[in-house]
Design a protein around this motif. Structure first.
Motif, PDB file in Angstrom:
ATOM      1  N   HIS A  29       0.868  -1.412  -0.056  1.00  0.00           N
ATOM      2  CA  HIS A  29       0.122  -0.020   0.023  1.00  0.00           C
ATOM      3  C   HIS A  29       0.794   1.145   0.059  1.00  0.00           C
ATOM      4  CE1 HIS A  29      -2.854   2.928   1.550  1.00  0.00           C
ATOM      5  NE2 HIS A  29      -3.650   2.404   0.831  1.00  0.00           N
ATOM      6  N   HIS A  88      -2.055   4.238   5.890  1.00  0.00           N
ATOM      7  CA  HIS A  88      -1.652   3.044   4.733  1.00  0.00           C
ATOM      8  C   HIS A  88      -2.137   1.611   5.531  1.00  0.00           C
ATOM      9  CE1 HIS A  88       0.654   5.074   2.002  1.00  0.00           C
ATOM     10  NE2 HIS A  88       1.297   5.972   3.016  1.00  0.00           N
ATOM     11  N   TRP A  89      -3.056   1.676   6.706  1.00  0.00           N
ATOM     12  CA  TRP A  89      -3.539   0.310   7.233  1.00  0.00           C
ATOM     13  C   TRP A  89      -4.715   0.689   7.775  1.00  0.00           C
ATOM     14  CZ3 TRP A  89      -2.083  -3.761   5.858  1.00  0.00           C
ATOM     15  CH2 TRP A  89      -2.461  -5.130   6.291  1.00  0.00           C
ATOM     16  N   HIS A  90      -5.399  -0.238   8.206  1.00  0.00           N
ATOM     17  CA  HIS A  90      -6.677  -0.062   8.835  1.00  0.00           C
ATOM     18  C   HIS A  90      -6.742   0.424  10.221  1.00  0.00           C
ATOM     19  CE1 HIS A  90      -8.005  -3.222   5.803  1.00  0.00           C
ATOM     20  NE2 HIS A  90      -6.952  -4.011   6.117  1.00  0.00           N
ATOM     21  N   TYR A  92      -8.461   2.355   7.404  1.00  0.00           N
ATOM     22  CA  TYR A  92      -7.965   3.630   6.473  1.00  0.00           C
ATOM     23  C   TYR A  92      -8.632   4.373   6.324  1.00  0.00           C
ATOM     24  CZ  TYR A  92      -5.126  -0.258   4.136  1.00  0.00           C
ATOM     25  OH  TYR A  92      -4.192  -1.387   3.789  1.00  0.00           O
ATOM     26  N   TYR A 128      -6.042  11.389   0.271  1.00  0.00           N
ATOM     27  CA  TYR A 128      -6.945  10.170   0.662  1.00  0.00           C
ATOM     28  C   TYR A 128      -8.331  10.503   1.180  1.00  0.00           C
ATOM     29  CZ  TYR A 128      -3.374   6.695  -0.194  1.00  0.00           C
ATOM     30  OH  TYR A 128      -2.383   6.048  -0.731  1.00  0.00           O
TER      31      TYR A 128
END
Length: 312
Positions: A29, A88-90, A92, A128
């Motif tokens: 990611h 870059h991770w949960h 998100y 994002y």
């Protein structure tokens, strides 16, 4: 901003893999969908193994968000709702914005837990978020805090941590400790883009050094990625050799570009730099990071409310 609708506070951090199995998708990611090579992956996995399999970043960020919600509810009952998202991770950023909309929030202030701004790094958080908002059926007004490196509470917090760490050096080293500020390196190309990152970092270091009362301080970068293009330097490990050659035997690292104990601190400082310092006969320490300490939560609350005051 509706008087009866809570204002959202979106606390954002970089993200970290939760298990060794998460390392590959996590870095994929980060790399925009490109998997790391087998050699890169093996190196990354080994780093995480040597720091315990994971970093505390997620749990520290969650603790900051929970404490921030409690403080805001105490001081402003019903006025704010705090959310947590990762780049870059949960969870998100793109996963959290729909929940914010579903909760009826109209305005959300985005605060990244990183004090300095770069178009190369922090701008990605805003991107994002804005991408997620364009997909919502119900619009949200997003207000992004670009930086907070110059906030008085941030500088006071790091000043206190430096003074605390300096007192911990043995008596014979007092007055002889080299204070070395560090931050995550970025590609040198940002300098051609008039990116403010490096200037903000050096401004922070100089201002904090003045508050501490230091006659001298140094600055370096760390954690450069292994890419063909050059990254900002000098690198922390290489710079320790320079300090040794100049006569330094006690060094205090101040990772002014970080707020917690991420892999960059646990590996790059506590492992690689510490090994180099041992080789050189240097006593190397670093400050206690803000993490989820009450002083840091107070700072993030102040940063968020400063932005709220600017809302129409």
């Amino acid at each position: 901003m509706s008087e009866n609708t809570p204002t959202g506070i979106l606390v954002m951090a970089y993200g970290t893999p939760e298990t060794i199995a998460d390392v590959e998708p996590y870095y994929t990611h980060i790399r925009g969908g490109r998997k790391p090579s087998p050699e890169q992956l093996a190196d990354l996995i080994e780093r995480y193994r040597r720091v315990g399999g994971q970093t505390p970043l997620y749990h520290l960020t969650l603790a900051v968000a929970e404490q921030l919600q409690a403080r805001l509810e105490r001081d402003h009952p019903g006025a704010y709702r705090v959310y947590l998202a990762m780049k870059h991770w949960h969870p998100y950023i793109g996963e959290v914005l729909p929940q914010i909309a579903a909760d009826g929030i109209e305005d959300v202030v985005g605060v990244v837990l990183a004090p300095h701004y770069s178009r190369y790094s922090l701008e990605g958080y805003r991107t994002y978020a804005e991408q997620a908002i364009t997909k919502l059926e119900r619009p949200i007004r997003f207000h992004f805090v670009e930086h907070w490196h110059d906030h008085p509470l941030f500088r006071a917090l790091i000043t206190d941590r430096i003074r605390e760490a300096l007192r911990a050096f043995p008596p014979e080293a007092q007055g002889q400790v080299t204070v070395l500020f560090s931050a995550h390196s970025l590609p040198e190309k940002i300098m051609r883009m008039d990116d403010p990152y490096a200037d903000q970092l050096r401004e922070s270091a100089a201002a904090i050094a003045r508050l501490v009362g230091l006659d001298d301080h140094r600055f370096c970068f760390q954690s450069a990625a292994p890419t063909p293009e050059p990254w900002l330097g000098p690198d922390i490990v290489d710079y320790l050799q320079t300090l040794h050659d100049q006569g330094s035997r006690s060094v205090l690292i101040v990772p002014v570009g970080f707020w917690s104990d991420p892999s960059e601190a646990l590996w790059d400082i506590d492992t690689e730099a510490q090994a180099k310092a041992h080789e050189l006969g240097i006593t190397l320490r670093r400050i206690r990071m803000p993490n989820a300490d009450p002083e840091f939560v107070e700072l993030i609350q102040a940063v968020a409310l400063d932005q709220v005051q600017q809302l129409p």
